[in-house]
Design a protein around this motif. Structure first.
Motif, mmCIF file in Angstrom:
data_model
loop_
_atom_site.group_PDB
_atom_site.id
_atom_site.type_symbol
_atom_site.label_atom_id
_atom_site.label_comp_id
_atom_site.label_asym_id
_atom_site.label_seq_id
_atom_site.Cartn_x
_atom_site.Cartn_y
_atom_site.Cartn_z
ATOM 1 N N SER A 108 0.829 -1.206 0.000
ATOM 2 C CA SER A 108 0.000 0.000 0.000
ATOM 3 C C SER A 108 0.864 1.257 0.000
ATOM 4 O O SER A 108 2.078 1.193 0.216
ATOM 5 C CB SER A 108 -0.925 0.005 1.218
ATOM 6 O OG SER A 108 -0.166 -0.005 2.406
ATOM 7 N N SER A 109 0.210 2.386 -0.258
ATOM 8 C CA SER A 109 0.898 3.687 -0.327
ATOM 9 C C SER A 109 2.170 3.561 -1.139
ATOM 10 O O SER A 109 3.252 3.955 -0.696
ATOM 11 C CB SER A 109 1.206 4.208 1.083
ATOM 12 O OG SER A 109 0.040 4.319 1.855
ATOM 13 N N LEU A 110 2.027 3.010 -2.311
ATOM 14 C CA LEU A 110 3.192 2.657 -3.128
ATOM 15 C C LEU A 110 4.062 3.858 -3.456
ATOM 16 O O LEU A 110 3.566 4.968 -3.722
ATOM 17 C CB LEU A 110 2.741 1.969 -4.412
ATOM 18 C CG LEU A 110 2.263 0.530 -4.221
ATOM 19 C CD1 LEU A 110 1.574 0.028 -5.467
ATOM 20 C CD2 LEU A 110 3.437 -0.356 -3.838
ATOM 21 N N GLU A 111 5.362 3.608 -3.451
ATOM 22 C CA GLU A 111 6.360 4.614 -3.797
ATOM 23 C C GLU A 111 7.158 4.121 -5.002
ATOM 24 O O GLU A 111 7.146 2.922 -5.324
ATOM 25 C CB GLU A 111 7.295 4.846 -2.602
ATOM 26 C CG GLU A 111 6.575 5.292 -1.345
ATOM 27 C CD GLU A 111 7.507 5.397 -0.157
ATOM 28 O OE1 GLU A 111 8.713 5.088 -0.297
ATOM 29 O OE2 GLU A 111 7.023 5.782 0.933
ATOM 30 N N LEU A 112 7.859 5.047 -5.653
ATOM 31 C CA LEU A 112 8.645 4.682 -6.841
ATOM 32 C C LEU A 112 9.635 3.573 -6.513
ATOM 33 O O LEU A 112 9.877 2.668 -7.317
ATOM 34 C CB LEU A 112 9.387 5.917 -7.379
ATOM 35 C CG LEU A 112 8.528 7.051 -7.913
ATOM 36 C CD1 LEU A 112 9.426 8.214 -8.348
ATOM 37 C CD2 LEU A 112 7.668 6.585 -9.079
ATOM 38 N N GLY A 113 10.196 3.640 -5.321
ATOM 39 C CA GLY A 113 11.205 2.665 -4.911
ATOM 40 C C GLY A 113 10.673 1.265 -4.680
ATOM 41 O O GLY A 113 11.451 0.323 -4.498
ATOM 42 N N ASP A 114 9.364 1.113 -4.706
ATOM 43 C CA ASP A 114 8.772 -0.217 -4.540
ATOM 44 C C ASP A 114 8.770 -1.000 -5.842
ATOM 45 O O ASP A 114 8.465 -2.203 -5.863
ATOM 46 C CB ASP A 114 7.326 -0.102 -4.023
ATOM 47 C CG ASP A 114 7.254 0.528 -2.646
ATOM 48 O OD1 ASP A 114 6.244 1.218 -2.357
ATOM 49 O OD2 ASP A 114 8.207 0.354 -1.851
ATOM 50 N N SER A 115 9.121 -0.323 -6.927
ATOM 51 C CA SER A 115 9.209 -1.008 -8.220
ATOM 52 C C SER A 115 10.261 -2.103 -8.120
ATOM 53 O O SER A 115 11.417 -1.836 -7.757
ATOM 54 C CB SER A 115 9.592 -0.021 -9.327
ATOM 55 O OG SER A 115 8.576 0.936 -9.518
ATOM 56 N N ALA A 116 9.863 -3.320 -8.422
ATOM 57 C CA ALA A 116 10.767 -4.463 -8.269
ATOM 58 C C ALA A 116 10.081 -5.713 -8.787
ATOM 59 O O ALA A 116 8.913 -5.693 -9.171
ATOM 60 C CB ALA A 116 11.143 -4.653 -6.798
ATOM 61 N N LEU A 117 10.854 -6.791 -8.759
ATOM 62 C CA LEU A 117 10.309 -8.109 -9.057
ATOM 63 C C LEU A 117 10.022 -8.770 -7.723
ATOM 64 O O LEU A 117 10.884 -8.796 -6.837
ATOM 65 C CB LEU A 117 11.359 -8.908 -9.845
ATOM 66 C CG LEU A 117 10.974 -10.200 -10.530
ATOM 67 C CD1 LEU A 117 9.779 -10.010 -11.437
ATOM 68 C CD2 LEU A 117 12.167 -10.708 -11.332
#
Lengths: 112, 112
Positions: free
Chosen positions: A79-88
């Motif tokens: 939740s409250s996703l941030e750019l840095g959460d982009s991942a596999l």
């Protein structure tokens, strides 16, 4: 084919949003693990469940949560996703901790 | 605590040998080794339990020195198919349960 399924395969969303990743373990496996892998990074352990109960926690953010259901499938909520959460995000399953882990194909999350 | 792997990267010519090391500052129950090819999920290679046992998988073998909390992966007569990132996972007791933590990986490239 490891026998572990993950859906969706790709997910593109915006910052601030919430997503749910789903994992079905191999038949007979009681343990489910969640990992995050960013570009050129190792496998960051997030959390492990065993037969419905949380067993071990790693570097999981408070914005993330997971659960394992009675049919042993698991969901990872971000939740409250941030750019840095982009991942596999990988899910793996095993019979128990000291056994071989079978990894699913992963869900690629892109946060724009 | 994340195990330390060395080297971080290595380039081999076909037929050459390589050693990948994995060390931990904590007492270990077992060491797991996985290989991940580019764009794919990690795949299990072997688990080494306490006892210093050396295990083999085709031309890939490994050892585990529990006193030194170290493990080494030996790749002999490397083949192009050995290319990928190798991860060691160290298993130790955490909060009454066994927990596996992976290192950042060693990138291995085998060239003709």
């Amino acid at each position: 084919d490891s026998g572990v399924t993950q859906t969706p395969k790709h997910l593109i969303t915006a910052t601030g949003q919430r997503v749910t990743l789903r994992c079905s373990p191999r038949s007979g496996d009681l343990s489910v693990y969640w990992y995050q892998q960013s570009l050129d990074q190792g496998l960051q352990f997030l959390i492990q469940y065993y037969n419905g109960e949380e067993r071990a926690k790693g570097n999981i953010l408070e914005r993330f949560s997971a659960q394992q259901f009675p049919d042993l499938h698991s969901e990872l909520n971000l939740s409250s996703l941030e750019l840095g959460d982009s991942a596999l995000y990988f899910c793996a399953s095993s019979l128990a901790t000291s056994h071989e882990q079978f990894f699913g194909p992963g869900t690629r999350l892109t946060v724009l | 605590q994340q195990p330390v792997q060395s080297p971080q990267a290595v380039i081999l010519r076909e037929g050459e040998d390589a050693v990948i090391n994995c060390s931990s500052s904590k007492a270990l129950y077992s060491v797991h080794w996985y290989r991940q090819k580019h764009g794919e999920a990690p795949v299990f290679l072997m688990i080494l339990l306490k006892g210093g046992e050396q295990k083999g998988h085709e031309k890939i073998s490994a050892s585990f020195n529990e006193k030194k909390q170290q493990s080494s992966l030996y790749l002999t007569a490397s083949q192009l198919s050995y290319s990928g990132t190798y991860f060691c996972g160290t298993e130790r007791n955490s909060g009454g349960y066994q927990k596996v933590t992976f290192g950042i990986g060693t990138k291995l490239q085998v060239i003709p």
